[in-house]
Design a protein around this motif. Structure first.
Motif, PDB file in Angstrom:
ATOM      1  N   TYR A 300       1.069  -6.323  -3.357  1.00 48.90           N
ATOM      2  CA  TYR A 300       1.663  -5.715  -2.155  1.00 48.90           C
ATOM      3  C   TYR A 300       2.734  -6.596  -1.516  1.00 48.90           C
ATOM      4  N   ASP A 301       3.110  -7.669  -2.203  1.00 51.72           N
ATOM      5  CA  ASP A 301       4.169  -8.552  -1.732  1.00 51.72           C
ATOM      6  C   ASP A 301       3.877  -9.067  -0.320  1.00 51.72           C
ATOM      7  N   ILE A 302       2.682  -9.629  -0.132  1.00 50.68           N
ATOM      8  CA  ILE A 302       2.247 -10.147   1.160  1.00 50.68           C
ATOM      9  C   ILE A 302       2.439 -11.661   1.193  1.00 50.68           C
ATOM     10  N   ASP A 303       3.046 -12.142   2.250  1.00 52.29           N
ATOM     11  CA  ASP A 303       3.237 -13.574   2.451  1.00 52.29           C
ATOM     12  C   ASP A 303       1.956 -14.142   3.068  1.00 52.29           C
ATOM     13  N   LEU A 304       1.285 -15.006   2.323  1.00 49.79           N
ATOM     14  CA  LEU A 304       0.005 -15.535   2.776  1.00 49.79           C
ATOM     15  C   LEU A 304       0.122 -16.697   3.750  1.00 49.79           C
ATOM     16  N   THR A 305       1.326 -17.184   3.974  1.00 51.78           N
ATOM     17  CA  THR A 305       1.476 -18.348   4.862  1.00 51.78           C
ATOM     18  C   THR A 305       1.102 -18.035   6.309  1.00 51.78           C
ATOM     19  N   SER A 306       1.152 -16.753   6.686  1.00 55.76           N
ATOM     20  CA  SER A 306       0.765 -16.395   8.045  1.00 55.76           C
ATOM     21  C   SER A 306      -0.747 -16.235   8.171  1.00 55.76           C
ATOM     22  N   LEU A 307      -1.442 -16.200   7.064  1.00 55.25           N
ATOM     23  CA  LEU A 307      -2.886 -16.005   7.063  1.00 55.25           C
ATOM     24  C   LEU A 307      -3.646 -17.301   6.787  1.00 55.25           C
ATOM     25  N   LEU A 308      -3.205 -18.044   5.774  1.00 55.28           N
ATOM     26  CA  LEU A 308      -3.960 -19.192   5.299  1.00 55.28           C
ATOM     27  C   LEU A 308      -3.337 -20.513   5.723  1.00 55.28           C
ATOM     28  N   ASP A 309      -4.192 -21.518   5.928  1.00 55.25           N
ATOM     29  CA  ASP A 309      -3.695 -22.857   6.197  1.00 55.25           C
ATOM     30  C   ASP A 309      -3.400 -23.558   4.875  1.00 55.25           C
ATOM     31  N   GLU A 310      -3.093 -24.843   4.924  1.00 57.38           N
ATOM     32  CA  GLU A 310      -2.708 -25.555   3.701  1.00 57.38           C
ATOM     33  C   GLU A 310      -3.827 -25.544   2.660  1.00 57.38           C
ATOM     34  N   GLU A 311      -5.054 -25.748   3.117  1.00 57.00           N
ATOM     35  CA  GLU A 311      -6.160 -25.741   2.157  1.00 57.00           C
ATOM     36  C   GLU A 311      -6.362 -24.346   1.568  1.00 57.00           C
ATOM     37  N   GLY A 312      -6.241 -23.333   2.388  1.00 55.73           N
ATOM     38  CA  GLY A 312      -6.394 -21.967   1.903  1.00 55.73           C
ATOM     39  C   GLY A 312      -5.347 -21.611   0.872  1.00 55.73           C
ATOM     40  N   LEU A 313      -4.093 -21.950   1.166  1.00 57.42           N
ATOM     41  CA  LEU A 313      -3.021 -21.681   0.214  1.00 57.42           C
ATOM     42  C   LEU A 313      -3.239 -22.454  -1.077  1.00 57.42           C
ATOM     43  N   ALA A 314      -3.672 -23.714  -0.953  1.00 63.09           N
ATOM     44  CA  ALA A 314      -3.890 -24.538  -2.145  1.00 63.09           C
ATOM     45  C   ALA A 314      -5.008 -23.964  -3.006  1.00 63.09           C
ATOM     46  N   ARG A 315      -6.073 -23.464  -2.369  1.00 62.64           N
ATOM     47  CA  ARG A 315      -7.186 -22.901  -3.148  1.00 62.64           C
ATOM     48  C   ARG A 315      -6.780 -21.610  -3.860  1.00 62.64           C
ATOM     49  N   TRP A 355      -3.654  -5.833   6.031  1.00 66.62           N
ATOM     50  CA  TRP A 355      -4.876  -5.736   5.236  1.00 66.62           C
ATOM     51  C   TRP A 355      -5.609  -4.426   5.433  1.00 66.62           C
ATOM     52  N   ARG A 356      -5.519  -3.845   6.622  1.00 62.63           N
ATOM     53  CA  ARG A 356      -6.197  -2.559   6.832  1.00 62.63           C
ATOM     54  C   ARG A 356      -5.672  -1.506   5.868  1.00 62.63           C
ATOM     55  N   SER A 357      -4.363  -1.412   5.722  1.00 64.99           N
ATOM     56  CA  SER A 357      -3.773  -0.414   4.822  1.00 64.99           C
ATOM     57  C   SER A 357      -4.027  -0.754   3.353  1.00 64.99           C
ATOM     58  N   VAL A 358      -3.966  -2.053   3.044  1.00 62.23           N
ATOM     59  CA  VAL A 358      -4.191  -2.477   1.659  1.00 62.23           C
ATOM     60  C   VAL A 358      -5.608  -2.143   1.218  1.00 62.23           C
ATOM     61  N   LEU A 359      -6.585  -2.458   2.064  1.00 69.16           N
ATOM     62  CA  LEU A 359      -7.970  -2.180   1.713  1.00 69.16           C
ATOM     63  C   LEU A 359      -8.230  -0.684   1.624  1.00 69.16           C
ATOM     64  N   ALA A 360      -7.631   0.090   2.522  1.00 67.55           N
ATOM     65  CA  ALA A 360      -7.801   1.542   2.472  1.00 67.55           C
ATOM     66  C   ALA A 360      -7.197   2.122   1.194  1.00 67.55           C
ATOM     67  N   ASP A 361      -6.084   1.564   0.757  1.00 69.28           N
ATOM     68  CA  ASP A 361      -5.408   2.056  -0.443  1.00 69.28           C
ATOM     69  C   ASP A 361      -6.214   1.777  -1.703  1.00 69.28           C
ATOM     70  N   ASN A 362      -7.127   0.820  -1.626  1.00 62.56           N
ATOM     71  CA  ASN A 362      -7.880   0.424  -2.812  1.00 62.56           C
ATOM     72  C   ASN A 362      -9.334   0.863  -2.798  1.00 62.56           C
ATOM     73  N   VAL A 363      -9.670   1.753  -1.878  1.00 60.98           N
ATOM     74  CA  VAL A 363     -11.010   2.354  -1.892  1.00 60.98           C
ATOM     75  C   VAL A 363     -11.097   3.321  -3.070  1.00 60.98           C
ATOM     76  N   ILE A 364     -12.153   3.207  -3.827  1.00 60.32           N
ATOM     77  CA  ILE A 364     -12.395   4.118  -4.942  1.00 60.32           C
ATOM     78  C   ILE A 364     -13.429   5.143  -4.492  1.00 60.32           C
ATOM     79  N   GLY A 365     -13.196   6.401  -4.828  1.00 64.35           N
ATOM     80  CA  GLY A 365     -14.092   7.471  -4.425  1.00 64.35           C
ATOM     81  C   GLY A 365     -13.420   8.536  -3.595  1.00 64.35           C
ATOM     82  N   GLU A 366     -12.137   8.355  -3.316  1.00 65.02           N
ATOM     83  CA  GLU A 366     -11.388   9.323  -2.521  1.00 65.02           C
ATOM     84  C   GLU A 366     -10.757  10.422  -3.376  1.00 65.02           C
TER      85      GLU A 366
END
Length: 444
Positions: A300-315, A355-366
């Motif tokens: 979904y071409d999401i920039d994770l730098t606004s979500l994760l800190d340095e350790e999160g990005l590194a992991r 993330w709300r839209s991304v998770l909704a788009d990936n629900v299986i069963g619709e």
């Protein structure tokens, strides 16, 4: 001195990685995957009593390839045609059932690259394997084909199933061998970005579904390989593969209406990523959450730098260069609150965009599958909550699908694999024989 020193370091790192995988595999066997050996025996790969000897079952966590270099075969052409399922190239490959490469599967194997589409419908090259039984088909009609979607392999290119099969380290190899022994042609996708350039779009529903369906199209276009162009098609998978098979069953009527899909088996389906993400956080399988964050961000071409800190990005970046046997011990019990910029858990972001839209788009069963579906789930699944699988079956039933939901009374997610495959074999035989499908929808 430079080159030998680097080589020595690389070899030592590979040895440490293999040791970690062996330890994790042993842990999984102790905590509930002993049934895998039983399934391997049933498929004819292991002799009866092999588990009692103390040997690990053939179905083990995948071993990383000895090199991170991408083989030339996996480099896509300059322009991928907008013809989903078009075969781009192929070559013979080995399929071994053991890491020592002493036991061959009962058939021939071909590595393929074919055109597919990403989650937005854009052309993308995907690789995979086409497996053809050695014995002649003695059933009625044309030989059937099973599109098999593998479970979580990891994110690094060396984790691609087509590479693991050749190395004898594909942990679902025994089950694939079982399908060959029963006379099925098997198409196994590597998924988008696994083996080929780019990040593997792990858990991206549409991308995974398209890769599965297009593997069938590519296999059916192979001339002289023993793959009939008109045989019945079934879909199957467990865990990540269960999600891919389930999504493919939903997508088939509109994306690949020409394929005669007669049934699908979907085990331990991660049908609701929000619920799965909450269950994984801080647990022994926390690495899977890192895979999903990286895979969905890539899709979904999401920039994770606004979500994760340095350790999160590194992991996340580290996980993108690992196979599952590397990642599980390395990231076990990591809590997402230690990885985000503001200290909130990942689940706290699930109600916020994007993330709300991304998770909704990936629900299986619709969406309603047109073919009968068997959904299995272990009651004590410790990775994907049992309620997620049951709710998927309920949603499909509400949409008029033919669904048989099977609860397996075994411990752990890994433990649920063997009974899933046992039921899969029976379900596929019934679909091939055109036995009316049993629906348990009234019981849900």
């Amino acid at each position: 001195m430079g080159a030998p020193t680097l080589a020595a370091h690389a070899e030592a790192a590979h040895a440490r990685s293999r040791l970690a995988r062996v330890l994790v595999t042993a842990l999984l066997v102790v905590t509930g995957s002993g049934a895998l050996a039983t399934s391997a025996q049933a498929s004819g790969v292991l002799p009866a009593g092999a588990q009692a000897s103390g040997a690990l079952p053939a179905a083990a966590l995948p071993a990383a390839a000895s090199s991170d270099d991408r083989p030339t075969f996996y480099e896509p052409p300059a322009g991928v045609p907008a013809q989903p399922g078009r075969l781009l190239r192929s070559e013979p490959m080995d399929f071994f059932l053991d890491p020592a490469r002493t036991v061959r599967a009962p058939g021939t194997a071909t590595r393929v690259m074919y055109a597919s589409t990403d989650r937005s419908g854009r052309p993308v090259a995907v690789t995979g394997s086409v497996l053809v039984p050695a014995s002649p088909w003695r059933g009625s009609g044309s030989r059937p084909l099973v599109a098999f979607a593998v479970g979580t392999q990891g994110m690094a290119d060396r984790c691609a199933p087509s590479r693991q099969l050749s190395a004898g380290s594909e942990y679902e190899g025994a089950f694939l061998s079982g399908l060959l022994s029963r006379g099925y042609v098997v198409a196994v996708t590597d998924y988008e970005g696994l083996g080929t350039p780019g990040v593997h779009t792990y858990m991206a529903r549409r991308s995974q579904a398209a890769a599965v369906l297009d593997s069938v199209r590519a296999a059916r276009s192979m001339t002289g390989a023993g793959v009939p162009a008109d045989g019945p098609v079934a879909l199957a998978g467990y865990s990540q593969g269960g999600g891919a098979a389930a999504a493919a069953a939903e997508l088939a009527p509109t994306y690949a209406p020409e394929l005669p899909v007669v049934g699908a088996v979907a085990g331990a389906v991660p049908a609701d990523l929000a619920a799965v993400g909450k269950a994984l956080d801080g647990g022994p399988y926390a690495a899977f959450a890192l895979y999903a964050v990286g895979g969905l961000a890539a899709a979904y071409d999401i920039d994770l730098t606004s979500l994760l800190d340095e350790e999160g990005l590194a992991r996340v970046r580290q996980a993108e260069d690992e196979c599952v046997g590397d990642s599980l011990p390395r990231h076990a019990f990591v809590r997402s609150t230690a990885l985000t910029r503001d200290g909130r858990s990942l689940s706290d972001y699930f109600d916020e965009e994007p993330w709300r839209s991304v998770l909704a788009d990936n629900v299986i069963g619709e969406r309603r599958p047109a073919a009968p579906v068997l959904v299995t789930h272990a009651l004590a699944d410790d990775v994907i909550p049992y309620a997620v699988g049951r709710d998927l079956a309920k949603r499909w039933c509400a949409r008029g699908a033919s669904v048989r939901f099977s609860t397996t009374a075994v411990p752990t997610h890994v433990g649920g694999a063997a009974p899933n495959f046992a039921e899969e074999y029976a379900f596929l035989e019934a679909r091939r024989a055109r036995v009316p499908a049993l629906s348990t929808c009234p019981l849900l």
